[in-house]
Design an enzyme around this catalytic site. Sequence first.
Site, PDB file in Angstrom:
ATOM      1  N   LYS A  13       2.553  -5.190  -0.866  1.00  0.00           N
ATOM      2  CA  LYS A  13       2.173  -6.138   0.187  1.00  0.00           C
ATOM      3  C   LYS A  13       1.278  -7.257  -0.363  1.00  0.00           C
ATOM      4  CE  LYS A  13       2.403  -2.783   3.979  1.00  0.00           C
ATOM      5  NZ  LYS A  13       1.574  -2.136   5.029  1.00  0.00           N
ATOM      6  N   TYR A  53       9.685  -5.891  11.101  1.00  0.00           N
ATOM      7  CA  TYR A  53       8.797  -5.142  11.993  1.00  0.00           C
ATOM      8  C   TYR A  53       9.317  -5.087  13.426  1.00  0.00           C
ATOM      9  CZ  TYR A  53       5.173  -4.956   8.372  1.00  0.00           C
ATOM     10  OH  TYR A  53       4.458  -4.704   7.235  1.00  0.00           O
ATOM     11  N   PHE A  61      -0.443  -4.778  18.017  1.00  0.00           N
ATOM     12  CA  PHE A  61      -0.753  -5.126  16.626  1.00  0.00           C
ATOM     13  C   PHE A  61       0.367  -5.902  15.940  1.00  0.00           C
ATOM     14  CE2 PHE A  61       0.907  -0.734  16.698  1.00  0.00           C
ATOM     15  CZ  PHE A  61       1.992  -0.850  15.838  1.00  0.00           C
ATOM     16  N   THR A  95      -0.970   6.301   5.789  1.00  0.00           N
ATOM     17  CA  THR A  95      -0.899   4.877   6.145  1.00  0.00           C
ATOM     18  C   THR A  95      -2.290   4.247   6.164  1.00  0.00           C
ATOM     19  OG1 THR A  95       1.016   5.378   7.511  1.00  0.00           O
ATOM     20  CG2 THR A  95      -0.006   3.242   7.837  1.00  0.00           C
ATOM     21  N   ARG A 106      -2.411   4.664  -2.100  1.00  0.00           N
ATOM     22  CA  ARG A 106      -3.352   4.118  -1.112  1.00  0.00           C
ATOM     23  C   ARG A 106      -4.739   4.729  -1.247  1.00  0.00           C
ATOM     24  NH1 ARG A 106       1.044   4.431   3.686  1.00  0.00           N
ATOM     25  NH2 ARG A 106       1.942   2.342   3.488  1.00  0.00           N
ATOM     26  N   ASN A 116      -3.297  -1.874   3.032  1.00  0.00           N
ATOM     27  CA  ASN A 116      -2.974  -0.596   2.394  1.00  0.00           C
ATOM     28  C   ASN A 116      -1.983  -0.780   1.236  1.00  0.00           C
ATOM     29  OD1 ASN A 116      -0.606  -0.982   3.779  1.00  0.00           O
ATOM     30  ND2 ASN A 116      -0.791   0.793   5.096  1.00  0.00           N
ATOM     31  N   HIS A 119       4.223  -0.751   1.055  1.00  0.00           N
ATOM     32  CA  HIS A 119       5.098  -0.289   2.131  1.00  0.00           C
ATOM     33  C   HIS A 119       6.237   0.491   1.480  1.00  0.00           C
ATOM     34  CE1 HIS A 119       7.945  -0.319   5.517  1.00  0.00           C
ATOM     35  NE2 HIS A 119       8.847  -0.589   4.607  1.00  0.00           N
ATOM     36  N   GLU A 132      16.373  -1.469   5.505  1.00  0.00           N
ATOM     37  CA  GLU A 132      15.382  -2.293   4.813  1.00  0.00           C
ATOM     38  C   GLU A 132      15.932  -2.874   3.510  1.00  0.00           C
ATOM     39  OE1 GLU A 132      11.216  -0.643   6.550  1.00  0.00           O
ATOM     40  OE2 GLU A 132      11.867   0.230   4.658  1.00  0.00           O
TER      41      GLU A 132
END
Length: 160
Positions: A13, A53, A61, A95, A106, A116, A119, A132
Amino acid sequence: MSHHDERTFVMVKPDGVQRGLIGEIVGRLEDKGLKMVGGKFMQIDEALAHEHYGEHEDKPFFEGLVEFITSGPVFAMVWEGADATRQVRQMMGATDAKEAAPGTIRGDLGNDLGHNVIHGSDHEDEGANEREIALFFDEDELVDWDADAATWVYEDAGDH
């Protein structure tokens, strides 16, 4: 791809990229014996973020997720190996990085729920991988290759 291998989607990320953690994360996955079959350094736009998402669209969120994932470049990857999705999930840790065990990606590198660093496709979500992978990669961007080390990674690798 041998019969027991599986492909899984993984992404470093924006926070992981900004902190220079791509090499560390790739190294950990390679050390585990997984094999990268696709990699792309890219900037996610609004449309791709919304698709990625999509399942969270109605959650409070959601906007924050989109804002964060589009805030800087990411490194999208496809990894292959026996039970790859579950292996990557275990290596990633919880997570919320504050809850993630030491030794996990993480747990060692992340600091909180939002930042974090990584993904990975959810092994409990049937089809998450294919969805994905297809969102980020065309079929011709994935490379089929034999890792000579495989016979040293899996006990039965010489038997297929």
